[in-house]
Design a protein around this motif. Structure first.
Motif, PDB file in Angstrom:
ATOM      1  N   SER A 160       0.761  -1.223  -0.086  1.00 27.56           N
ATOM      2  CA  SER A 160       0.082  -0.036   0.203  1.00 27.56           C
ATOM      3  C   SER A 160       0.904   1.156  -0.100  1.00 27.56           C
ATOM      4  O   SER A 160       1.893   1.278   0.402  1.00 27.56           O
ATOM      5  CB  SER A 160      -0.909   0.060   1.212  1.00 27.56           C
ATOM      6  OG  SER A 160      -1.563   1.230   1.305  1.00 27.56           O
ATOM      7  N   THR A 196       0.159   5.473   0.453  1.00 24.00           N
ATOM      8  CA  THR A 196      -1.031   6.569   0.847  1.00 24.00           C
ATOM      9  C   THR A 196      -0.135   7.789   0.705  1.00 24.00           C
ATOM     10  O   THR A 196       1.012   8.207   0.699  1.00 24.00           O
ATOM     11  CB  THR A 196      -1.578   6.321   2.203  1.00 24.00           C
ATOM     12  OG1 THR A 196      -0.430   6.574   3.267  1.00 24.00           O
ATOM     13  CG2 THR A 196      -2.142   5.265   2.325  1.00 24.00           C
ATOM     14  N   LEU A 212      -7.250  10.398   2.612  1.00 27.25           N
ATOM     15  CA  LEU A 212      -6.061  10.055   2.250  1.00 27.25           C
ATOM     16  C   LEU A 212      -6.216   9.432   0.851  1.00 27.25           C
ATOM     17  O   LEU A 212      -7.177   8.571   0.558  1.00 27.25           O
ATOM     18  CB  LEU A 212      -5.118   8.924   3.059  1.00 27.25           C
ATOM     19  CG  LEU A 212      -4.734   9.550   4.236  1.00 27.25           C
ATOM     20  CD1 LEU A 212      -4.286   8.529   5.206  1.00 27.25           C
ATOM     21  CD2 LEU A 212      -3.551  10.542   4.442  1.00 27.25           C
ATOM     22  N   ASP A 213      -5.269   9.541  -0.273  1.00 26.50           N
ATOM     23  CA  ASP A 213      -5.345   8.913  -1.384  1.00 26.50           C
ATOM     24  C   ASP A 213      -4.446   7.470  -1.036  1.00 26.50           C
ATOM     25  O   ASP A 213      -3.315   7.480  -0.643  1.00 26.50           O
ATOM     26  CB  ASP A 213      -4.720   9.412  -2.610  1.00 26.50           C
ATOM     27  CG  ASP A 213      -5.573  10.525  -3.163  1.00 26.50           C
ATOM     28  OD1 ASP A 213      -6.687  10.511  -2.741  1.00 26.50           O
ATOM     29  OD2 ASP A 213      -4.923  11.655  -3.901  1.00 26.50           O
ATOM     30  N   GLU A 214      -5.090   6.334  -1.310  1.00 30.20           N
ATOM     31  CA  GLU A 214      -4.514   5.146  -1.255  1.00 30.20           C
ATOM     32  C   GLU A 214      -4.559   4.295  -2.329  1.00 30.20           C
ATOM     33  O   GLU A 214      -5.322   4.138  -3.283  1.00 30.20           O
ATOM     34  CB  GLU A 214      -5.276   4.316   0.050  1.00 30.20           C
ATOM     35  CG  GLU A 214      -4.416   2.862   0.281  1.00 30.20           C
ATOM     36  CD  GLU A 214      -5.079   2.349   1.493  1.00 30.20           C
ATOM     37  OE1 GLU A 214      -4.486   2.146   2.444  1.00 30.20           O
ATOM     38  OE2 GLU A 214      -6.263   2.100   1.504  1.00 30.20           O
ATOM     39  N   THR A 250      -6.732   2.097  -6.622  1.00 32.35           N
ATOM     40  CA  THR A 250      -6.536   3.693  -6.131  1.00 32.35           C
ATOM     41  C   THR A 250      -7.914   4.162  -5.688  1.00 32.35           C
ATOM     42  O   THR A 250      -9.134   4.068  -6.193  1.00 32.35           O
ATOM     43  CB  THR A 250      -6.065   4.534  -7.266  1.00 32.35           C
ATOM     44  OG1 THR A 250      -6.779   4.673  -8.154  1.00 32.35           O
ATOM     45  CG2 THR A 250      -4.809   4.145  -7.639  1.00 32.35           C
ATOM     46  N   THR A 301      -9.885   7.134  -2.284  1.00 32.22           N
ATOM     47  CA  THR A 301      -9.632   7.940  -1.236  1.00 32.22           C
ATOM     48  C   THR A 301     -10.422   7.474  -0.133  1.00 32.22           C
ATOM     49  O   THR A 301     -11.553   7.287  -0.199  1.00 32.22           O
ATOM     50  CB  THR A 301     -10.411   9.389  -1.825  1.00 32.22           C
ATOM     51  OG1 THR A 301      -9.506   9.985  -3.017  1.00 32.22           O
ATOM     52  CG2 THR A 301      -9.964  10.548  -0.598  1.00 32.22           C
ATOM     53  N   GLU A 360      -8.790   8.856   6.887  1.00 34.51           N
ATOM     54  CA  GLU A 360      -7.649   8.501   7.592  1.00 34.51           C
ATOM     55  C   GLU A 360      -7.865   7.826   8.847  1.00 34.51           C
ATOM     56  O   GLU A 360      -7.403   6.682   9.280  1.00 34.51           O
ATOM     57  CB  GLU A 360      -6.856   9.762   8.091  1.00 34.51           C
ATOM     58  CG  GLU A 360      -5.678   9.357   8.879  1.00 34.51           C
ATOM     59  CD  GLU A 360      -4.824  10.850   9.338  1.00 34.51           C
ATOM     60  OE1 GLU A 360      -3.651  10.821   9.134  1.00 34.51           O
ATOM     61  OE2 GLU A 360      -5.625  11.858   9.672  1.00 34.51           O
TER      62      GLU A 360
END
Length: 171
Positions: A81, A83, A118-120, A141, A143, A146
């Motif tokens: 992963s 982020t 967060l973008d993950e 991908t 969002t 958190e």
């Protein structure tokens, strides 16, 4: 119960945008692969709790697809992963200053709505045990918030791996 969990997952994932991209070696005979094992160092970028949650979710999804985890497998699985902070788009604007005809000094800013996100990017890689070559990968991908409860994290990983593996081998 499983239908209720997937409904909740769909609601969670529908609130965020997610995208799956896959790639593969075009010379691969996917029918050869029936058994797997996880690499020893899976889960880069995740904390220890999330590594366990993700591995459990991936184990379950692989079983649903008819794969078996064994000690001497046809392929190894890795997942990781990454982020990063997304561009803030949902904010409440606050402005201070003069709006008069003669101008003035103004200050403005924004406060994010809905908590920090967060973008993950979660990547799953399948590696042939004989050649040690990558033959398939899937990346999702999205969002995410958190701060999530452990229960929401479990549901999230189940949905992530379900979405990624819908494209395996080729669709």
């Amino acid at each position: 119960m499983k239908k209720v969990q997937y409904f909740i997952l769909l609601l969670l994932m529908s609130c965020s945008t997610s995208k799956v991209i896959t790639d593969y070696d075009e010379n691969t005979n996917f029918k050869e692969y029936k058994t797997y094992a996880f690499f020893d160092d899976i889960g880069a970028g995740l904390n220890e709790f999330d590594v366990d949650r993700a591995a459990d979710a991936l184990f379950e999804e692989m079983g649903e697809l008819g794969f078996n985890e064994v000690e001497k497998p046809d392929f190894y699985i890795n997942f990781k992963s990454k982020t990063s902070a997304p561009k803030v788009t949902n904010t409440i604007a606050i402005g201070l200053g003069s709006g008069g005809r003669n101008g003035g000094i103004g200050v403005s800013g924004g406060i994010p709505i809905g908590g920090k996100k967060l973008d993950e990017e979660i990547m799953v890689e399948f590696v042939d045990t004989k050649t040690n070559e990558l033959f398939w990968e899937g990346v999702l991908t999205s969002t995410i918030k958190e701060k999530r409860t452990p229960e929401k994290r479990i549901l999230y990983f189940k949905e992530v791996f379900h979405k990624i593996l819908q494209s395996y081998p080729l669709k």
